[in-house]
Design a protein around this motif. Structure first.
Motif, PDB file in Angstrom:
ATOM      1  N   ALA B  53       0.866  -0.976  -0.122  1.00  0.00           N
ATOM      2  CA  ALA B  53      -0.024   0.075  -0.042  1.00  0.00           C
ATOM      3  C   ALA B  53       0.878   1.228   0.059  1.00  0.00           C
ATOM      4  O   ALA B  53       0.656   2.290   0.762  1.00  0.00           O
ATOM      5  N   ILE B  54       1.727   1.152  -0.778  1.00  0.00           N
ATOM      6  CA  ILE B  54       2.841   2.722  -0.944  1.00  0.00           C
ATOM      7  C   ILE B  54       1.924   3.250  -1.926  1.00  0.00           C
ATOM      8  O   ILE B  54       1.793   2.938  -3.072  1.00  0.00           O
ATOM      9  N   PRO B  55       1.695   4.791  -1.744  1.00  0.00           N
ATOM     10  CA  PRO B  55       1.181   5.477  -2.691  1.00  0.00           C
ATOM     11  C   PRO B  55       1.970   5.989  -4.031  1.00  0.00           C
ATOM     12  O   PRO B  55       3.114   5.817  -3.784  1.00  0.00           O
ATOM     13  N   ALA B  56       1.232   6.285  -4.876  1.00  0.00           N
ATOM     14  CA  ALA B  56       2.035   6.622  -6.248  1.00  0.00           C
ATOM     15  C   ALA B  56       2.544   8.013  -5.813  1.00  0.00           C
ATOM     16  O   ALA B  56       2.056   8.843  -5.158  1.00  0.00           O
ATOM     17  N   ALA B  57       3.875   8.162  -6.473  1.00  0.00           N
ATOM     18  CA  ALA B  57       4.491   9.354  -6.400  1.00  0.00           C
ATOM     19  C   ALA B  57       3.624  10.642  -6.661  1.00  0.00           C
ATOM     20  O   ALA B  57       2.880  10.620  -7.762  1.00  0.00           O
ATOM     21  N   ASP B  58       3.618  11.963  -5.935  1.00  0.00           N
ATOM     22  CA  ASP B  58       2.991  12.932  -6.386  1.00  0.00           C
ATOM     23  C   ASP B  58       4.078  14.141  -6.705  1.00  0.00           C
ATOM     24  O   ASP B  58       4.926  14.537  -6.244  1.00  0.00           O
ATOM     25  N   PHE B  61       4.295  17.474  -4.786  1.00  0.00           N
ATOM     26  CA  PHE B  61       4.385  17.287  -3.638  1.00  0.00           C
ATOM     27  C   PHE B  61       5.307  18.444  -2.990  1.00  0.00           C
ATOM     28  O   PHE B  61       5.086  19.340  -2.172  1.00  0.00           O
ATOM     29  N   SER B  62       6.517  18.087  -3.499  1.00  0.00           N
ATOM     30  CA  SER B  62       7.831  19.154  -2.978  1.00  0.00           C
ATOM     31  C   SER B  62       7.326  20.607  -3.060  1.00  0.00           C
ATOM     32  O   SER B  62       7.661  21.413  -2.224  1.00  0.00           O
ATOM     33  N   LYS B  64       4.549  21.904  -3.171  1.00  0.00           N
ATOM     34  CA  LYS B  64       3.352  22.489  -2.390  1.00  0.00           C
ATOM     35  C   LYS B  64       3.990  22.729  -1.036  1.00  0.00           C
ATOM     36  O   LYS B  64       3.570  23.810  -0.507  1.00  0.00           O
ATOM     37  N   VAL B  65       4.821  21.808  -0.489  1.00  0.00           N
ATOM     38  CA  VAL B  65       5.491  22.046   0.587  1.00  0.00           C
ATOM     39  C   VAL B  65       6.243  23.240   0.618  1.00  0.00           C
ATOM     40  O   VAL B  65       6.281  24.183   1.567  1.00  0.00           O
ATOM     41  N   LEU B  66       6.956  23.463  -0.475  1.00  0.00           N
ATOM     42  CA  LEU B  66       8.006  25.037  -0.489  1.00  0.00           C
ATOM     43  C   LEU B  66       6.781  26.037  -0.651  1.00  0.00           C
ATOM     44  O   LEU B  66       7.266  27.087   0.075  1.00  0.00           O
ATOM     45  N   ARG B  68       3.987  26.327   0.975  1.00  0.00           N
ATOM     46  CA  ARG B  68       3.184  26.523   2.045  1.00  0.00           C
ATOM     47  C   ARG B  68       4.482  27.227   3.123  1.00  0.00           C
ATOM     48  O   ARG B  68       4.057  27.992   3.955  1.00  0.00           O
ATOM     49  N   LEU B  69       5.545  26.718   2.937  1.00  0.00           N
ATOM     50  CA  LEU B  69       6.838  27.287   3.872  1.00  0.00           C
ATOM     51  C   LEU B  69       6.932  28.888   3.431  1.00  0.00           C
ATOM     52  O   LEU B  69       6.983  29.832   4.407  1.00  0.00           O
ATOM     53  N   GLY B  72       3.884  30.872   4.939  1.00  0.00           N
ATOM     54  CA  GLY B  72       4.096  30.908   6.209  1.00  0.00           C
ATOM     55  C   GLY B  72       5.224  32.028   6.592  1.00  0.00           C
ATOM     56  O   GLY B  72       4.815  32.865   7.176  1.00  0.00           O
TER      57      GLY B  72
END
Lengths: 161, 130
Positions: B53-58, B61-62, B64-66, B68-69, B72
Motif C-alpha cells: 500500500a505505497i502511494p504513487a509518487a506525487d 508534493f515538494s 506544495k511544501v515549499l 506553504r513554507l 508562512g
C-alpha cells in the motif's frame, strides 16, 4: 524531501485513510521538520524522525476529527456510530487493493494501526517501531499480531461481499 | 498444544522469526487443521496487501511544501513589519481616550472609567433593584 516523501505519505495515508486532509498532514510533516531543523540533533535517523512527526501529527488529526464528530453528534442528537464495513459508505466493491487496505485500516484501533504501518508498510524493525511510538518492544509484537488479526477479519469480510 | 497458543504462534509466524521448535510445532498443527491453514493464508494475504500500500509518487508534493513554507514566512514577515505601526496606533487611541475621559470627568478613577462618578445613592439603589 523527494527521498522521504513516499514513506511519509504512506504513513499518513495509512493512519488517516484516503481523505483530503492526509495530503495536508503529509506536507505539514516536512514543514514542521524544516522549522525544527535547529532542534534535529542527528542522533535519530532522519527517516525515524520524520516517521515520528508523521505519526504524531496523524494522531492529532484523528483526535481533532473525533472532537468534531462528537460536536456534530451533539448537535444532531443522533445515535450514529462508525459505519460498519458492510454498509454502503465503505463500498468495498469499488475499491482497488490499496484503497481497500487503507480503508480497512480505519476500522482498527489507532494503537494497532500505527504499529502495523510502521512495521509492515514502512519496514521498521521492532526496536525502531518501539522507539518511534515510545512503547516497549513486547507491546509492539503483541499489537502487531492482534492488529493484523483484526485487519484480516475486516478484509476477509469485505472480500466475501 | 492449546488452540489459543497455536493461534498466537501462527500470528507471530506472519511477522516475526521463530525458533526451529516453534516452526515444527506450527507445521504439525497446520498439517492437521484446514481451518488453521486457511487462516495462515488470509493473514499472509493481509500482510502482503499492507506491504504493497505505497502511494504513487506525487510530482507536485515538494512544490506544495515549499509554497506553504514561503507563505508562512511571508505571513510572519508581514506581522513583524506591521507590528510597530499597529502598536503605535493602539497607544495613540488609548491616550486619546484617556485624555477625553480626563477632560470630561475630571479624573481617571474607576468610577469615572465606568461612568458612575455622577451617580446618586438613590440612582445606584434603583440600578441594583433593576
Amino acid at each position: 524531501m523527494q527521498r522521504h516523501e513516499q514513506q511519509v505519505r504512506a504513513t499518513v495515508l495509512g493512519m488517516l485513510g484516503p481523505v483530503a486532509e492526509a495530503d495536508d498532514v503529509a506536507q505539514e510533516v516536512f514543514i514542521r521538520f524544516f522549522r525544527s531543523l535547529d532542534n534535529f540533533r542527528g542522533d535519530a535517523q532522519l527517516t525515524t524522525y520524520l516517521s515520528r512527526i508523521a505519526i504524531n501529527l496523524s494522531l492529532n488529526e484523528l483526535k481533532r476529527r473525533q472532537r468534531a464528530q462528537k460536536r456534530f453528534l451533539f448537535w444532531q442528537r443522533s445515535d450514529t456510530t462508525i459505519p460498519d464495513p458492510a454498509d454502503e459508505h465503505a463500498d468495498p466493491a469499488r475499491m482497488d487493493d490499496q484503497q481497500l487496505v487503507r480503508q480497512a485500516l480505519q476500522y482498527i484501533d489507532a494503537d494497532y494501526r500505527s504499529v502495523i504501518i510502521l512495521r509492515l508498510l514502512d519496514g521498521y524493525s521492532v526496536k525502531e517501531t518501539a522507539e518511534i511510538l515510545d512503547i516497549p518492544m513486547g507491546t509492539v509484537a503483541s499489537r502487531l499480531a492482534r492488529g493484523l488479526d483484526k485487519l484480516k477479519e475486516v478484509i476477509v469480510r469485505w472480500k466475501a461481499m | 498444544m492449546e488452540p489459543n497458543n497455536i493461534k498466537n504462534l501462527l500470528l507471530r509466524s506472519i511477522t516475526e522469526p521463530m525458533s526451529a521448535a516453534e516452526q515444527e510445532q506450527l507445521r504439525a498443527a497446520l498439517e492437521v487443521s484446514e481451518e488453521l491453514r486457511r487462516e495462515q493464508e488470509q493473514l499472509t494475504y493481509t500482510r502482503e496487501l499492507v506491504q504493497q500500500a505505497i502511494p504513487a509518487a506525487d510530482p507536485g508534493f515538494s512544490q506544495k511544501v515549499l509554497e506553504r513554507l514561503q507563505k508562512g514566512r511571508k505571513e510572519v514577515a508581514l506581522v513583524v513589519q506591521l507590528f510597530p505601526r499597529v502598536a503605535a496606533a493602539c497607544v495613540a487611541v488609548i491616550l486619546a481616550l484617556g485624555l477625553f475621559l480626563y477632560f470630561e470627568a475630571g479624573s481617571l478613577s474607576t468610577d469615572a472609567l465606568v461612568g458612575l462618578q455622577d451617580l446618586s445613592i438613590e440612582e445606584a439603589v434603583a440600578l441594583t433593584e433593576y
